[in-house]
Scaffold this active site. Structure first.
Site, PDB file in Angstrom:
ATOM      1  N   GLU A   1     -15.753   3.854 -13.289  1.00  0.00           N
ATOM      2  CA  GLU A   1     -14.415   3.717 -12.712  1.00  0.00           C
ATOM      3  C   GLU A   1     -14.043   2.239 -12.614  1.00  0.00           C
ATOM      4  OE1 GLU A   1     -15.034   5.975  -9.127  1.00  0.00           O
ATOM      5  OE2 GLU A   1     -15.389   7.768 -10.330  1.00  0.00           O
TER       6      GLU A   1
ATOM      7  N   HIS B   1     -20.663   4.709   2.460  1.00  0.00           N
ATOM      8  CA  HIS B   1     -20.691   3.621   1.474  1.00  0.00           C
ATOM      9  C   HIS B   1     -21.835   2.636   1.733  1.00  0.00           C
ATOM     10  CE1 HIS B   1     -16.555   4.946   0.710  1.00  0.00           C
ATOM     11  NE2 HIS B   1     -16.531   4.217  -0.380  1.00  0.00           N
TER      12      HIS B   1
ATOM     13  N   PHE C   1     -20.755   3.590  -5.880  1.00  0.00           N
ATOM     14  CA  PHE C   1     -21.618   3.526  -4.697  1.00  0.00           C
ATOM     15  C   PHE C   1     -22.606   4.690  -4.791  1.00  0.00           C
ATOM     16  CE2 PHE C   1     -17.947   1.176  -3.372  1.00  0.00           C
ATOM     17  CZ  PHE C   1     -18.363   0.279  -2.398  1.00  0.00           C
TER      18      PHE C   1
ATOM     19  N   GLU D   1     -16.828  11.956 -11.274  1.00  0.00           N
ATOM     20  CA  GLU D   1     -18.222  11.529 -11.464  1.00  0.00           C
ATOM     21  C   GLU D   1     -19.070  12.588 -12.158  1.00  0.00           C
ATOM     22  OE1 GLU D   1     -16.670  11.010  -8.537  1.00  0.00           O
ATOM     23  OE2 GLU D   1     -16.697   8.835  -8.234  1.00  0.00           O
TER      24      GLU D   1
ATOM     25  N   ASP E   1     -23.775   6.502  -2.699  1.00  0.00           N
ATOM     26  CA  ASP E   1     -23.364   7.615  -1.843  1.00  0.00           C
ATOM     27  C   ASP E   1     -22.591   8.689  -2.635  1.00  0.00           C
ATOM     28  OD1 ASP E   1     -23.558   5.884   1.028  1.00  0.00           O
ATOM     29  OD2 ASP E   1     -23.009   4.750  -0.755  1.00  0.00           O
ATOM     30  N   PHE E   2     -21.954   8.271  -3.725  1.00  0.00           N
ATOM     31  CA  PHE E   2     -21.150   9.221  -4.503  1.00  0.00           C
ATOM     32  C   PHE E   2     -22.012  10.126  -5.375  1.00  0.00           C
ATOM     33  CE2 PHE E   2     -17.750   5.599  -4.772  1.00  0.00           C
ATOM     34  CZ  PHE E   2     -17.653   5.599  -3.400  1.00  0.00           C
TER      35      PHE E   2
END
Ligand SMILES: Cc1ncc(C[n+]2csc(CCOP(=O)(O)OP(=O)(O)O)c2C)c(N)n1
Ligand SMILES: [Mg+2]
Lengths: 336, 324
Positions: free
Chosen positions: A30, A139, A93, A70, A95-96
């Site tokens: 991204e 994050h 990140f 994603e 976390d994603f």
């Protein structure tokens, strides 16, 4: 020739050199260039913190921006790796990973074994982790232990600019799926980095500092905190040996065990939450394989068992620091 | 819950939009001083969307928001004073300083949280709507999401699920033209996000997000249909953001003068003021009074946010579980 550059520049340089060397290397993520379809400048960001900036113009057609999908694009990177490309996909990140984990752990990680050894998936997933940006619970996590848990994935965790470049080059050349963990606070860290291309092999820990009294195994950003602690402890006559595993899968067990055989004392420093962590994994390893050498219980310095908090007041308490490492070392020095 | 925009409701709409604007303009200037920690995404420019939708909602209706959540919070009735303190990381904040700008939530107001995960809210709103349907309490759920989020699997799965279960859910796609630097004209494969509605068996409508009245009308119909058991709707609100993706964004991907032109020609507050004062029912002076009251409220929220205490060591380990 080595000169000082940042961790972020080291990563950019590794990508640039590998793209120049091997036309099958592509970069996607991204806003990895930024500005796609927009009226203004292209390569507007080079990733959310600018890590991939410049690659878009240097390697036309090989830096792909993606929609916010994603599962879609991380999975596509994995598929492309099965079909001759060497994609370096950025999961902005870590976390994603929640939205694309299937493609990573059920697909990429499993192909080689499930298909009886026939598949190769040379994909790299670069991802940013760690607390310190006041970016709160979604994050700031430190999730490398989840990837390390999965057979079939390799996990690299550079703690300095030199390793960032060398480990990333190794990750790109490696024929297995690699999760490459970049600590967001380290991006501005400067260090000596050779201009020429080189790789740091997987499964070889770095002995960052030698000492006879206590072994400190530290990961990622924690390595520099361990160095600060060791410096301070030296004044009290305590000599710490610091080991940076550099990759958690494969893990260089021998270097850790040899050190504990010498010192008899171990502190593991891991920014992540403590349960089922690298700290508990390494403590378990040493308890099992170097039990006879231990002169004191193993100490683990980690974040507490809570999500990363937002407020600076809380986040500063959450993150392990040199003072906590010093007191852990002192505690086991005084034991017995 | 009348849909007709009488005087009282018009003044309320204006106050809400003005509060959001003032709040965001103020966070923008305060952020520049370096006082505010973390990432902050501002909603300035998009006020008519949150306001036009939330005017139709009851206190016990749920909304799910995004990383750009301040406007949704204010429109759903979350206290701006607590919000400001949250953004400063203070113990008096809406979430005791544990969440920050990206996670402001107030369940007592039906505000299920801003969200740091793009697309995170879609499935959650299917869940609140499922509960509403099973309890038959006639409440609805609204998922706000961006053009970027419209490409996320969670949002697409949620829209399909909402129709399959005929849920009282409304999907509000706030198409502000960009996801970070990336144009929605590039990232969304069809012409309009609303075009996707037919693929999920629900009505899709497009509204001008600078026009409060257009948003209000479209949302009114969607909310009514959902309350009456008619199932979900997708509303695409075409709008723009006045500031960068987050504070600090240099915005070189935008056209020169793009934002100024919108501020001058299309601004929702400007249009609203022109229209209601031209009708003669509401005077400039009345709106001016609201402006002054809002300014005082926001001033006060900032003064308090700065003075309030930070959370302490005891707060670090609490609130992880209900019981453990
Ligand atoms: C799952 C996930 N992917 C990526 C991001 C990083 N990110 C945060 S906001 C954003 C852009 C969102 O664009 P859009 O949905 O259009 O909302 P807008 O910012 O325009 O309001 C991105 C990519 C994220 N927070 N979560
Ligand atoms: Mg957008």
């Amino acid at each position: 020739m080595a000169r000082k550059i940042t961790y972020q520049q080291a990563i950019n340089e590794a990508l640039d050199q590998e793209m120049a060397r091997d036309p099958s290397v592509i970069v996607m993520g991204e806003d990895n260039a930024g500005g796609e379809g927009s009226p203004g400048e292209m390569d507007a960001w080079g990733g959310v913190l600018g890590v991939t900036k410049g690659l878009y113009h240097k390697h036309p057609g090989r830096v792909l921006d993606t929609p916010i999908s994603e599962s879609g694009f991380i999975g596509a990177a994995i598929g492309a790796a099965c079909n001759g490309l060497r994609p370096v996909a950025e999961l902005m990140f870590v976390d994603f990973m929640g939205v694309c984990f299937d493609q990573i752990f059920n697909q990429a990680a499993k192909f080689k074994y499930m298909f009886g050894g026939k598949a190769e998936t040379p994909v790299v997933i670069r991802t940013m982790y760690g607390a310190g940006f006041r970016a709160a619970a979604q994050h700031s996590q430190c999730l490398y232990s989840l990837f390390t848990h999965i057979p079939g994935l390799k996990v690299a965790i550079p703690s300095n600019p030199y390793d960032a470049k060398g480990l990333l080059i190794q990750s790109i050349r490696d024929n297995d799926p690699v999760i490459f963990m970049e600590h967001k606070v380290l991006y501005t860290m400067e260090g000596d980095v050779p201009e020429e291309s080189y790789s740091v092999p997987f499964g070889e820990a770095a002995v960052v500092r030698e000492g006879d009294d206590v072994t400190i195994v530290a990961l990622g950003r924690m390595v520099s905190f361990a160095q600060d602690a060791a410096q301070a402890l030296q004044k009290n006559g305590i000599h710490c040996e610091i080991i940076d595993p550099r990759t958690t899968s494969p893990l260089d067990e021998d270097t850790i065990l040899e050190s504990v055989e010498k010192t008899g004392r171990l502190v593991v420093v891991d920014e992540s939450n403590p349960r089922c962590s690298m700290a508990s994994d390494i403590a378990g390893l040493v308890a099992q394989k170097a039990f006879g050498a231990l002169k004191a219980p193993i100490e683990q310095v980690t974040a507490p068992h809570v999500p990363p908090p937002f407020s600076d007041a809380l986040e500063d308490l959450y993150i392990p620091n040199a003072a906590k490492i010093e007191s852990a070392v002192s505690k086991i020095r005084e034991y017995g | 819950m009348s849909d007709t925009l009488n005087r009282e409701r018009l003044l309320r709409a204006y106050r809400t939009m003005r509060t959001i604007r003032e709040f965001e303009e103020r966070v923008h200037t305060e952020f520049a001083t370096g006082d505010i920690p973390g990432f902050v995404h501002l909603y300035a420019g998009e006020e008519a969307s949150a306001t036009g939708v939330c005017m139709h909602l009851r206190g016990d209706d749920y909304i799910a928001s995004t990383h750009r959540g301040h406007g949704h919070c204010i429109a759903k009735g979350v206290d701006p004073v607590g919000m400001m303190a949250e953004i400063w990381g203070k113990s008096t904040g809406s979430c005791k300083g544990k969440g920050g700008s990206m996670h402001i939530a107030d369940l007592s107001k039906g505000m299920l949280g801003a969200n740091g995960i793009v697309g995170g809210g879609g499935p959650l709103i299917c869940g609140t709507a499922l509960a509403a349907k099973m309890k038959n309490d006639k409440t609805v759920g609204v998922c706000f999401f961006g053009d970027g989020a419209s490409n996320q699997g969670t949002i697409l799965e949620a829209m399909n699920l909402a129709t399959v279960w005929s849920l009282p859910a409304i999907f509000v796609a706030e198409n502000n033209g960009y996801a970070e630097t990336t144009s929605s004209s590039w990232s969304v494969a069809c012409d309009n996000i609303a075009d996707r509605a037919s693929a999920f068996g629900m009505p899709g409508v497009i509204v001008d997000g600078f026009d409060f009245f257009a948003v209000h009308e479209a949302a009114g119909e969607a909310v009514r249909r959902a309350r009456e058991g008619g199932g979900p709707t997708l509303i695409e609100v075409k709008v723009s953001r006045y500031y960068g993706h987050f504070e600090g964004d240099q915005q070189t991907y935008r056209a020169a003068g793009e934002v100024q032109k919108l501020r001058d020609e299309k601004d929702c507050l400007l249009q609203f003021r022109r229209r209601v004062t031209a009708d003669g029912d509401i005077t400039d002076a009345e709106l001016g009074t609201i402006d002054a009251e809002v300014l005082a409220l926001i001033d006060d929220s900032v003064v308090r946010a700065k003075a309030d205490p930070k959370p302490g060591p005891d707060d670090l380990l609490t609130d992880v579980y209900v019981s453990y």
